[in-house]
Design an enzyme around this catalytic site. Structure first.
Site, short mmCIF file in Angstrom:
data_model
loop_
_atom_site.label_atom_id
_atom_site.label_comp_id
_atom_site.label_asym_id
_atom_site.label_seq_id
_atom_site.Cartn_x
_atom_site.Cartn_y
_atom_site.Cartn_z
CG HIS A 1 2.03 5.30 0.83
ND1 HIS A 1 3.19 5.97 0.51
CD2 HIS A 1 1.02 6.19 0.66
CE1 HIS A 1 2.90 7.20 0.16
NE2 HIS A 1 1.60 7.37 0.24
CG ASP A 2 6.25 3.84 1.06
OD1 ASP A 2 6.85 2.82 0.72
OD2 ASP A 2 5.44 4.44 0.32
N GLY B 1 2.05 9.37 4.34
CA GLY B 1 3.04 8.49 3.76
C GLY B 1 4.46 8.83 4.16
#
Length: 257
Positions: free
Chosen positions: A119-120, A137
């Site tokens: 994520h991200d 992340g």
């Protein structure tokens, strides 16, 4: 163009020439632009936007919910640009509201088997990520980064443009532009001079970058003092500036030698 065994949500938006292979699943809020090929047994979940002329191979999972215990089902996103190759068993997950709610892959990247992009993460143009690489992340890769197989990058690390990371390396710090990194824990081992040559950097610029590396890593100066000295040099090179700015932007501290 869509195999009869594929499941495509009516709310998905696929360009007319997008191919979807057998048993693939395309969810709602997925947009796929012209020329993209989705192989068999691929799962793509939205909100995800995929650009032109990408190839996504079998058993890839693209746009799934993130593996973050803070995630509570918020609306988050994945954006993938053009001309990327995403190989078998790659996993790319959407962002979190704790960051910008967005995971991004730019253009022209080769993402090999079993790579995980969490994520991200933000991945720049023309990156090559070899088999089994794990990006935690919030990792940022700049342009033209090459990562050897079975490497891992700690969350929130930034990797500068034209960096080469050797296979099996564990990155725990930010990596300045053009640096070569190896080992567990990862350390700097000179600069990616071969990559510079392949990308057409003039010999004078390569020599400036060699001098800059020695000043940061092999002199008695602190990193801050080395930056101040480099900024006083009489040079006109966007590449030396790229090296300097990647160090100045570091929030985790740069990779040691």
């Amino acid at each position: 163009m869509i195999h009869p065994t594929a499941v495509v949500d009516p709310a998905a938006k696929l360009a007319a020439d997008v191919e979807v292979g057998p048993y693939s699943v395309i969810g709602a809020e997925v947009e796929i632009a012209e020329g993209t090929w989705v192989g068999p047994h691929v799962v793509i979940k939205g909100p995800t936007r995929i650009g032109r002329n990408n190839k996504i191979y079998q058993f890839a999972s693209v746009g799934e919910d993130c593996q973050d215990k803070k995630y509570k089902g918020e609306r988050t996103f994945l954006e993938i640009g053009d001309n990327n190759v995403i190989r078998e068993f790659v996993t790319i997950q959407r962002g979190t509201v704790q960051d910008n709610s967005l995971t991004q892959i730019a253009n022209g990247c080769l993402i090999m088997n079993y790579t995980h992009i969490a994520h991200d993460c933000v991945v720049g143009d023309n990156c090559v990520i070899a088999n089994g690489t794990q990006l935690a992340g919030h990792v940022h890769l700049s342009n033209n980064v090459i990562i050897g197989g079975l490497s891992a990058i700690h969350q929130f690390c930034h990797v500068g443009s034209y960096v080469m990371i050797g296979g099996g390396t564990m990155i725990r710090n930010d990596v300045p532009a053009f640096v070569m990194a190896v080992g567990n824990p990862g350390v700097a081992r000179g600069m990616n001079y071969e990559g510079m040559k392949r990308n057409g950097l003039p010999k004078a610029v390569i020599n400036q970058l060699r001098k800059a590396y020695k000043l940061v890593y092999q002199s008695d100066l602190t990193v801050q003092k080395a930056i101040e000295e480099m900024e006083n040099w009489d040079f006109d090179s966007e590449h030396v500036n790229l090296f300097i700015e990647s160090i100045k932007a570091s929030s985790r501290g740069i990779l040691p030698e």
